[in-house]
Design a protein around this motif. Structure first.
Motif, mmCIF file in Angstrom:
data_model
loop_
_atom_site.group_PDB
_atom_site.id
_atom_site.type_symbol
_atom_site.label_atom_id
_atom_site.label_comp_id
_atom_site.label_asym_id
_atom_site.label_seq_id
_atom_site.Cartn_x
_atom_site.Cartn_y
_atom_site.Cartn_z
ATOM 1 N N MET A 195 8.978 -6.030 -10.017
ATOM 2 C CA MET A 195 8.805 -4.875 -9.174
ATOM 3 C C MET A 195 7.321 -4.731 -8.830
ATOM 4 S SD MET A 195 9.415 -0.777 -9.786
ATOM 5 C CE MET A 195 11.114 -0.907 -10.177
ATOM 6 N N GLN A 196 7.050 -4.434 -7.571
ATOM 7 C CA GLN A 196 5.676 -4.201 -7.146
ATOM 8 C C GLN A 196 5.331 -2.723 -7.319
ATOM 9 O OE1 GLN A 196 5.645 -5.619 -3.062
ATOM 10 N NE2 GLN A 196 4.292 -7.258 -3.721
ATOM 11 N N GLU A 197 4.091 -2.482 -7.663
ATOM 12 C CA GLU A 197 3.576 -1.114 -7.777
ATOM 13 C C GLU A 197 2.645 -0.876 -6.599
ATOM 14 O OE1 GLU A 197 3.047 2.692 -9.087
ATOM 15 O OE2 GLU A 197 4.395 1.228 -10.024
ATOM 16 N N ILE A 198 2.925 0.140 -5.808
ATOM 17 C CA ILE A 198 2.083 0.508 -4.674
ATOM 18 C C ILE A 198 1.409 1.826 -5.011
ATOM 19 C CG2 ILE A 198 2.023 1.129 -2.238
ATOM 20 C CD1 ILE A 198 4.614 -0.555 -1.939
ATOM 21 N N VAL A 199 0.088 1.849 -4.926
ATOM 22 C CA VAL A 199 -0.669 3.065 -5.210
ATOM 23 C C VAL A 199 -1.330 3.527 -3.920
ATOM 24 C CG1 VAL A 199 -2.535 4.092 -6.564
ATOM 25 C CG2 VAL A 199 -1.083 2.341 -7.588
ATOM 26 N N VAL A 200 -1.063 4.769 -3.544
ATOM 27 C CA VAL A 200 -1.664 5.369 -2.353
ATOM 28 C C VAL A 200 -2.651 6.417 -2.832
ATOM 29 C CG1 VAL A 200 -1.230 6.655 -0.227
ATOM 30 C CG2 VAL A 200 0.435 4.951 -1.013
ATOM 31 N N LEU A 201 -3.902 6.260 -2.430
ATOM 32 C CA LEU A 201 -4.946 7.184 -2.859
ATOM 33 C C LEU A 201 -5.182 8.229 -1.779
ATOM 34 C CD1 LEU A 201 -7.474 4.637 -4.389
ATOM 35 C CD2 LEU A 201 -5.712 5.975 -5.558
ATOM 36 N N GLY A 202 -4.853 9.465 -2.083
ATOM 37 C CA GLY A 202 -5.094 10.576 -1.173
ATOM 38 C C GLY A 202 -3.857 10.996 -0.410
ATOM 39 N N SER A 246 6.581 6.435 5.278
ATOM 40 C CA SER A 246 7.021 5.182 5.907
ATOM 41 C C SER A 246 7.563 4.199 4.880
ATOM 42 C CB SER A 246 5.861 4.534 6.663
ATOM 43 O OG SER A 246 5.470 5.331 7.744
ATOM 44 N N LEU A 247 6.873 4.064 3.758
ATOM 45 C CA LEU A 247 7.330 3.155 2.712
ATOM 46 C C LEU A 247 8.657 3.608 2.109
ATOM 47 C CD1 LEU A 247 3.966 2.394 0.893
ATOM 48 C CD2 LEU A 247 5.400 0.750 2.128
ATOM 49 N N GLN A 248 8.841 4.913 1.973
ATOM 50 C CA GLN A 248 10.080 5.413 1.389
ATOM 51 C C GLN A 248 11.294 5.120 2.269
ATOM 52 O OE1 GLN A 248 9.098 9.555 0.515
ATOM 53 N NE2 GLN A 248 8.838 9.021 -1.631
ATOM 54 N N LYS A 249 11.074 4.863 3.542
ATOM 55 C CA LYS A 249 12.170 4.535 4.452
ATOM 56 C C LYS A 249 12.567 3.068 4.363
ATOM 57 C CE LYS A 249 11.035 8.176 7.724
ATOM 58 N NZ LYS A 249 10.539 8.489 9.076
ATOM 59 N N LYS A 250 11.736 2.253 3.704
ATOM 60 C CA LYS A 250 12.003 0.822 3.579
ATOM 61 C C LYS A 250 12.746 0.543 2.282
ATOM 62 C CE LYS A 250 7.854 -0.441 6.116
ATOM 63 N NZ LYS A 250 8.370 -1.155 7.254
ATOM 64 N N SER A 251 13.491 -0.539 2.282
ATOM 65 C CA SER A 251 14.147 -0.949 1.046
ATOM 66 C C SER A 251 13.347 -2.089 0.433
ATOM 67 C CB SER A 251 15.584 -1.389 1.322
ATOM 68 O OG SER A 251 15.592 -2.489 2.198
ATOM 69 N N GLY A 252 13.389 -2.173 -0.852
ATOM 70 C CA GLY A 252 12.665 -3.228 -1.548
ATOM 71 C C GLY A 252 12.508 -2.882 -3.007
ATOM 72 N N ASP A 253 11.985 -3.822 -3.732
ATOM 73 C CA ASP A 253 11.794 -3.638 -5.164
ATOM 74 C C ASP A 253 10.349 -3.210 -5.409
ATOM 75 O OD1 ASP A 253 12.352 -3.598 -7.844
ATOM 76 O OD2 ASP A 253 12.009 -5.743 -8.124
ATOM 77 N N PHE A 254 10.055 -1.939 -5.128
ATOM 78 C CA PHE A 254 8.708 -1.426 -5.331
ATOM 79 C C PHE A 254 8.752 0.031 -5.770
ATOM 80 C CE2 PHE A 254 9.705 -1.017 -0.811
ATOM 81 C CZ PHE A 254 9.467 0.330 -0.572
ATOM 82 N N HIS A 255 7.677 0.442 -6.397
ATOM 83 C CA HIS A 255 7.515 1.831 -6.840
ATOM 84 C C HIS A 255 6.228 2.354 -6.223
ATOM 85 C CE1 HIS A 255 6.030 4.977 -9.625
ATOM 86 N NE2 HIS A 255 7.283 5.366 -9.506
ATOM 87 N N ILE A 256 6.271 3.571 -5.687
ATOM 88 C CA ILE A 256 5.108 4.155 -5.020
ATOM 89 C C ILE A 256 4.532 5.258 -5.899
ATOM 90 C CG2 ILE A 256 4.258 5.318 -2.958
ATOM 91 C CD1 ILE A 256 6.928 4.362 -1.606
ATOM 92 N N THR A 257 3.225 5.215 -6.097
ATOM 93 C CA THR A 257 2.512 6.282 -6.787
ATOM 94 C C THR A 257 1.498 6.868 -5.825
ATOM 95 O OG1 THR A 257 2.748 5.176 -8.926
ATOM 96 C CG2 THR A 257 1.035 6.854 -8.751
ATOM 97 N N LEU A 258 1.580 8.168 -5.615
ATOM 98 C CA LEU A 258 0.627 8.879 -4.765
ATOM 99 C C LEU A 258 -0.338 9.630 -5.662
ATOM 100 C CD1 LEU A 258 -0.375 9.954 -2.007
ATOM 101 C CD2 LEU A 258 1.345 11.756 -2.210
ATOM 102 N N VAL A 259 -1.626 9.394 -5.469
ATOM 103 C CA VAL A 259 -2.652 10.025 -6.296
ATOM 104 C C VAL A 259 -3.468 10.978 -5.425
ATOM 105 C CG1 VAL A 259 -4.672 9.631 -7.763
ATOM 106 C CG2 VAL A 259 -2.791 7.977 -7.757
#
Length: 68
Positions: A1-8, A19-32
């Motif tokens: 699984m990929q980890e995507i970190v969005v800063l801000g 936009s990322l939440q509308k895509k399918s895939g094996d990833f986890h998004i962290t918003l900081v």
């Protein structure tokens, strides 16, 4: 699984997460962000002038993104 970190959680950060939440895939998004709300920075002058209440230019980040 990929980890995507969005800063801000500004305009670009929120748009990226949504936009990322509308895509399918094996990833986890962290918003900081240091706040749990987004402020419409382009409208701050209205609050400073007293023509708009500060509650009208900010809203909870949770209202914009889907949290798991």
């Amino acid at each position: 699984m990929q980890e995507i970190v969005v800063l801000g959680a500004g305009y670009a950060g929120l748009k990226t997460v949504v936009s990322l939440q509308k895509k399918s895939g094996d990833f986890h998004i962290t918003l900081v962000d240091m706040n749990d709300y987004h402020c419409e920075a382009t409208e701050i002058h209205e609050v400073a002038a007293g023509s708009v209440d500060r509650d009208k230019i900010s809203y909870p980040i949770a209202d914009v993104i889907h949290s798991n």
